[in-house]
Each structure stands twice: as C-alpha cells, then as structure tokens.
Design a protein around this motif. Sequence first.
Motif, short mmCIF file in Angstrom:
data_model
loop_
_atom_site.label_atom_id
_atom_site.label_comp_id
_atom_site.label_asym_id
_atom_site.label_seq_id
_atom_site.Cartn_x
_atom_site.Cartn_y
_atom_site.Cartn_z
N GLU A 1 -6.08 13.90 20.38
CA GLU A 1 -5.27 14.09 19.18
C GLU A 1 -3.92 13.42 19.34
OE1 GLU A 1 -5.66 16.38 16.44
OE2 GLU A 1 -7.72 16.99 16.93
N VAL A 2 -3.74 12.32 18.67
CA VAL A 2 -2.43 11.68 18.69
C VAL A 2 -2.31 10.91 17.39
CG1 VAL A 2 -3.25 9.61 19.87
CG2 VAL A 2 -0.84 10.22 19.97
N ASN A 3 -1.15 10.97 16.78
CA ASN A 3 -1.01 10.24 15.54
C ASN A 3 0.14 9.24 15.65
OD1 ASN A 3 1.42 11.63 15.01
ND2 ASN A 3 0.24 13.34 14.22
N LYS A 4 0.25 8.47 14.58
CA LYS A 4 1.22 7.38 14.61
C LYS A 4 2.65 7.92 14.73
CE LYS A 4 2.42 3.41 11.93
NZ LYS A 4 2.40 2.96 10.54
N VAL B 1 0.84 -1.20 0.00
CA VAL B 1 0.00 0.00 0.00
C VAL B 1 0.88 1.25 0.00
CG1 VAL B 1 -1.75 1.32 1.25
CG2 VAL B 1 -1.89 -1.18 1.19
N LEU B 2 1.91 1.23 0.84
CA LEU B 2 2.73 2.43 1.00
C LEU B 2 3.51 2.77 -0.27
CD1 LEU B 2 4.05 2.15 4.66
CD2 LEU B 2 2.16 3.53 3.77
N ARG C 1 -12.02 1.84 0.02
CA ARG C 1 -10.93 2.82 0.13
C ARG C 1 -9.70 2.36 -0.65
NH1 ARG C 1 -10.13 4.46 6.32
NH2 ARG C 1 -8.49 5.78 5.46
N LEU C 2 -9.47 1.04 -0.61
CA LEU C 2 -8.34 0.51 -1.37
C LEU C 2 -8.53 0.72 -2.86
CD1 LEU C 2 -7.76 -2.81 0.59
CD2 LEU C 2 -6.01 -1.06 0.19
N ARG C 3 -9.73 0.40 -3.33
CA ARG C 3 -9.97 0.52 -4.78
C ARG C 3 -9.92 1.98 -5.20
NH1 ARG C 3 -15.16 -2.72 -6.40
NH2 ARG C 3 -14.45 -2.09 -8.47
N CYS C 4 -10.48 2.83 -4.35
CA CYS C 4 -10.46 4.25 -4.64
C CYS C 4 -9.01 4.74 -4.73
CB CYS C 4 -11.20 4.97 -3.52
SG CYS C 4 -11.94 6.50 -4.05
N SER D 1 1.30 10.56 0.78
CA SER D 1 0.91 10.55 2.19
C SER D 1 -0.52 10.03 2.36
CB SER D 1 1.01 11.95 2.78
OG SER D 1 0.09 12.81 2.13
N GLY D 2 -1.30 10.06 1.29
CA GLY D 2 -2.66 9.54 1.35
C GLY D 2 -2.70 8.02 1.48
N ARG D 3 -1.56 7.37 1.24
CA ARG D 3 -1.53 5.90 1.32
C ARG D 3 -1.55 5.42 2.75
NH1 ARG D 3 3.55 5.77 -2.79
NH2 ARG D 3 2.41 6.26 -4.72
N GLU D 4 -0.92 6.19 3.63
CA GLU D 4 -0.73 5.71 5.00
C GLU D 4 -2.05 5.43 5.73
OE1 GLU D 4 2.56 6.61 7.05
OE2 GLU D 4 1.80 5.79 8.92
N PRO D 5 -3.02 6.36 5.70
CA PRO D 5 -4.28 6.06 6.39
C PRO D 5 -4.94 4.78 5.86
CG PRO D 5 -4.23 8.37 5.70
CD PRO D 5 -3.02 7.70 5.11
N VAL D 6 -4.84 4.58 4.54
CA VAL D 6 -5.42 3.36 3.96
C VAL D 6 -4.69 2.13 4.50
CG1 VAL D 6 -5.99 2.18 1.83
CG2 VAL D 6 -5.99 4.68 1.89
N ALA D 7 -3.36 2.24 4.54
CA ALA D 7 -2.56 1.12 5.06
C ALA D 7 -2.91 0.84 6.52
CB ALA D 7 -1.07 1.44 4.93
#
Lengths: 596, 236
Positions: free
Chosen positions: B27-30, A376-377, A405-408, A534-540
């Motif tokens: 609020e905390v992130n990875k 993903v990353l 979300r993955l397909r998007c 950077s949009g990949r990380e939330p999906v991952a």
Amino acid sequence: MSGLSTASRIFSYYPLSISSVSQSNGPSTRSYHSNSHNSSSLQSNLSNKNKYSKLQGPRLPSYLADTTFADLYAASSSESYTRNGSVPDSDQASFALPTAWNIDDKSTNLELSEDRLRVNYTGVGKNDTDAAAIRANYPMPPQCGLFYFEVDIISKGKEGFIGIGFCGKSVQLNRLPGWENMSWGYHGDDGHLFCCSGTGKPYGPQFTTGDVIGCCVNFRDGTAFYTKNGAILGTAFRDLKGVLYPSIGLRTPNESVEVNFGHKEFKFAIDHYMKEQKALQWQIINATPMPPISSPVMSTPVLRASSEANLTTTVHQLIFSYLVHHGFSETAKAFYKDAVHFLNIDSDLMEDIEYEQSAPGTEIDMLNRQRIRNAVLRGDIDQAIKLTSALFPSVLPANDDIHFRLRCREFIEMMGRCSGTRAAATEDEDDNLVKVEKHGMIGRPQMAVGDGDEDAHITPIRKKKNSIKRKKISYDADGLDSHIESAMRFGQKLQQDYQDDTREEIKSALEEAFSLLAYSDPANSVVGYLLHPSGREPVANALNSAILASQGKPAIPQLERIFRQTSVAVKELSRCGVGTTAFVNVNNDCLARKNN
Amino acid sequence: MQTSTPSSTQKKVVARSEWEKKLSEVEVNKRDLNKLVMNYLVIEGYKDAAEKFSQECGLQLDTDLESIQDRELILNAIQNGNVEEAIERVNDLNPEILDTHPRLYFHLQQQQLIEYIRQGKIARALEFAQEELAPRGEDNPEFLEELERTMTLLAFEDNNQSPVGDLLHPAQRRRTARELNAAILTSQSQEKDPKLPSLLKMLVWAQNQLDEKMSYPRINNLATAELVDNEDTTTL
C-alpha cells in the motif's frame, strides 16, 4: 471489504496508544469497539463460556506497536481468529503472542485463576520434586524482536521458592524454570540465575511478596534480562535459541503470582528500551555499505566516503526520474539545476545523470506529458485526448482500456458541468423538460426515444430510478439544454461503442457513469462522488504510465519500485522469523507521512 | 536467533510472478511518495525545487521558504569552498549553533584548512593551522588526530597518491555541509535526516539479510530499480 469489518472487530483489543500507527500503516482503518465484542468472538470457541469470560483476546502490547511485526500480527490474527475462532494453525501461530497461562500445560500442583493470569501453588511443597511450573499459551515469536512480561509476586507463601523465566515446549513441569536443559530462570529465594542447570549463579536481589519481576527476551541479539520493580538488572542470559515459552515455577504452599503479558501498564519503561534497540538497529542499517554505482564514474581512487557519495547520487537519480516520470517539469528543472550546483565539483556524476536521464527530447516529452496530465486534472478530457492523439499517436489505440476510462471520465465531466444548473432549475418550464427528455436523458420510460439499443442501455438506470422519488425538473431555455444534450449524445455514443464489451470493469464503469442521469442534482446524489475532481488523478496517472510505457520507459517510477521492494523484503524477513525486523518499520521509518 | 530457519541448502525460492504479486499488494500512493521527495528537498535545502514542487504537486510546504534558502546559501558556500562565508552566514542566522557544537566548528575550520591547501596557499594554511587549529587539538585528542591527518596533505605533491586524498574529494565538503545542515535544522527543532536515504539503506540491508533466507527477484541497481531474476527464480 467484508474482511475489513472483521479485522476491525478483531482489533478491539488493540491498545489506543497505537492509533498513530494505524493511521500511517495505510490499509487499516481500525475502529475501536468495546471489549465485549472481541471476547465474545473468542468465547464462542470455548466449551464453558461463563467460566472464561475474562479471557484475554488477541492484543498487541504498546512497545510492539511501531514494528514490522505489528503489521504481520494484524494480518495473521484477523485470518486465524475469523476461522471459527479456532486456535491459529501452524503459519499464523508463529505471529501469536503469549497472552495467558496455558491451563493444559501446567503441573497438577498449580491452580489457575479464571482469567488464566494468576497462579497459586496447591502442592505439599516438601522438597524439590514438589516443584510446579506452567507455560504460556503461545511461545514468544522471534519476529516481535523483544518480548517482555512482568510477574507480580502476590505472596511468597511459605518459602518464596519462586522461579521466573522461559523454557522449551518439552521441558518437564515438575521443575522450577532454569533447572533443566532448554530452561532459564531467576529465583526469588536466593536471587540466583539458573541457565539449563541445577546450579545457580548470583545475579540480582532476592524478591518477595509485593515485588514485580520483569523478564525480557531480546531476539535481536539472543539475550535476556530481568527487571525488579521497574529497574533493569542487567543481562542474564546469552545465546538463547529455540522456541521459548514464558514460564514460572512455584514450590512451597501459598505461593501466588500474577502475570502481566502487556494487558496493563508495565512497571519497567519497556517502550523506552524498545526505542534504544531501534536506534541500535538503525545504526547497523546505516552502516551497511551502499552498492557501487554501476557506471564507470566512480573509478577514482577508493574513497572513505564513496558509499555516502553513492547514496547521494542514487537519491538524486531517483528523485530526478520520479519528477520526470510524473511530468513535474518545473521541479525537475529546478532540482537538476540545484543538484548540479550543489555537486559542482563532481559534475562528472551529474553528467552521468544528464546522459541517462536528459537525453534529447526527454524534456519536451516531459512537458508534453505534463500538459496532458494538467488537462486531465482540470477536467478538460477532450483536450487531453486530442493532445495525446497528436503527440503520442500510438498510445490510445494500443491502450483501449485507458481510452475508455478517458471517455468515461469525459462523460462524467460533462454531467458535472450540467449538474449545478440542473439543480437550480425551476419546475415550471415543461417545454424544456420535454425537449430534454426527448433525447432519453431523463429517461421516463414512455419518453425514451430511439431504437432497441438505447432502451437496452437505459435499463439499468431505470432500475435504480424506481426507488427514487423524482421531482419534476426543467431547465432554462438558454444554453443548459445544449450542455445536457451534448453530454447525453456523448454518453450514448460511449454506450454504443462499448455495449458489446464483456469486461466487468467496463460494464460497471458505464453503469456508474450513467447512474448520474438518474438524479436531478447529481452532485448531491448518492453517486455524487463520481463528479469529484479527485477521480481525475487515477485517470491522469494511468494515461501518463501508458505514454511512458509506449516509449519503453518504466510504467512505475523507480522510486515507487524501490519502496515496494523494500516493504516486501522486510515483511518476508519478518515472516522468516528474523527478530531484527521488529526494530524497523518501512512505513514509519522510511516515509514522511507524519507531516502535512 | 532463529527458530525455524531452513538450512541454506534448501533455501526457499520465490518465483517472479509470486514476488510481483506481493509487490503489487504494497500500500503506497503517490501522495506518500510526493511527501518523501518533498521531505528530501526541504531538509537538504533545495529551495527552488521545493517551491516548484509545492506548486506542481499541491503539497503544502511545512517550512517557510526563507529558512530553506538560508540553509541553501550556507551549504552552497561550503560546497564552493567558501568556508568563511558559511561561518559568517551561520552566525548571522544563530550564533549559538557554532558555540554549542565544538566538533562542528572544528570540522568547519578543518575544512577551511583543506581549502587553503587546495588553493596552494601553503603559508596561509600553516599559519591558520598553528593559530586556530593546534590550540584546539591540544584540548581534544580526536581533534589533534584529525589535524595531523589534514596536515599530511602537505606531504604529497600528487594528491592522487596521498593516503589522505579523500580530504580533497567533494565528498569531504559534502560531509562538512551535512553536519552543518543537521546542526542548523536541530537548532530550529526540525527533522535533520531525510527519509529517502533511509529507505535505500533499508532496502540494501533487507535484501542482504533476505539473501540468507530465500531466493527472490532482487533490485541490484538502485537507480534503475530493475527487478533482476535470481538464477533460481528464472528456472521456475
């Protein structure tokens, strides 16, 4: 988001010295506007705008900047002052700080300056019944831990019968501070302290014209002390309780004092005192015994250092589970090896971890999750989906939203792969342009092909395009069109699969993704941010959590849950009025945000 | 000093759903948590783990790996009972550290004495105590007391029965190692206390304090971090 802009306006009085705090406190992107903004928001509430133009707005003195109170203060002032700028009501009022004297809460023998900071005596000043006192506009909130203010003796007047201190709300104002029950004061004429009594006791030096007297209430231990010209005079009062207002009292003609509630620098190094108090509070926190670990491992004789050992073991468990959770497999292996090595004697402790955390299969799962995450990353969503389906077949069917979300994201990645070359294309090769548009890609209305479905999904894009001047573009004959073709086919399939979905987030995600099509050079367009890796990380992360959840493992790593719980517990404590919380700040004291 | 505390009979009750909402709003992130972990690995001297972590999560190391490794080797020596080796390595690194920390140096020698006793080298232990430690105890009553306590180890055959048996526990080595680690870090103008243990301390303290104010879902087991419903909250 509208709340944020309001908040930043409200904080125009926030002292610049706390900028480091606002940076580390997460949510707040505070900007510092000129003062005029803020005073106007307050003024609108007052009947006579001109008269009170110098009124102080909400503002946090610098010594409170690093506290839990600062966070709550920020939240509460933005709430309370946005409501017509009205005076904060009950709940929020507890976070307000004294900022000026209260013109409606004074003896008639006192006169107040426009900024409500300077007080002059106007009475006859013959005897004690001519005494005159005034209270501040708000009580000192115990959550702030320390409250400190200084009083400039502008003039000692005839006799210099000046009292400085604090009192309850109902204490009469024709008395000097300290003479009544629920009233405490330090008097200039004799240097005596008055503690809820007409009889004073020796405390410090006398004070007179030109002196600066400070008063500090410490809500951590319920004491108060005074300062004279920046020098500390020692503990004055103990066992303080109740709702307390800063107060001063004058008694003879021409006496005049001016208060500093923190709008300008103090004579006394209160910031330093605050630091010392913080250190004391941390000593107490550090001395808190750790709960025993709930495994039979610690059944060895009670140890002097067992609390410390528990702490270390727990920290190691949390780190290990965190690494495993996120699939940091190499680190997890190295840490496990090092930690075992480090604790080689009490390997029974680590065996416990091993038993719990490294059950057979865990490591393989972890490696697999890491493979998926890495796919993903690096933007290889197709690979990630294939791996997930093969290795954790139940996950995607059970988590439709994540599958979407993955397909998007895959669609976005495909657009991204086209992006660079689309921009570089020349304007001449119309053949290719047509070829592309035939598939509805560029989407000129007359060129859009296909049935009603496709028209329907292209509509939102057209809307956006109307306002955009498009230049005519085209593509190299080789390869490019196939990229775009496949991206488009993929997008159409995605649209088809989800066109009946009513979920708002799905609709808006689709709209966003498709808006990329509206630009000849998506990467440099207003929606270019969608393409950013950077949009990949939330999906991952979402996919990783879903896989863990499917295995009955927590979707949020233990370490994160610990942090969240700590943050909420400390804030709740502060809301309950516990003064000690002012001396700690979870974000500053327990995160390592400052480095890197 | 409290102003408006409800009496304990009418403690506020926070339902699990309400509490979980508050938790979700933190609020905390990875990246914050990655840094928290990295901070621990670096300060505690886990060189390999820190290096791998830097690669896997993309965080820059703000210390060079070599300095982490130096400390790791020194700390490992103590953990393995090789106090002499640890002292040599510290002096190679910076001879001023032990010169300027007499208490630390005493604790290292005390640890050495403990190791001799552990290994059953009683004659060597007595000699070492008399030659190295006793003179220092004369200068400092605190050292003398520590020395006497350590010598008590010799009075018991079964250390499980000994009132000073804790000196033989790994935690004692760890304590000595931690003190040494902190001194080395301070000498390099680096932070010496990792943040993660503070977080746990803070949680334990805050929950204890909050128990007096309200009833809420608690974390009782720090390692599993499970949210445990309070009796009062489950009834809601």
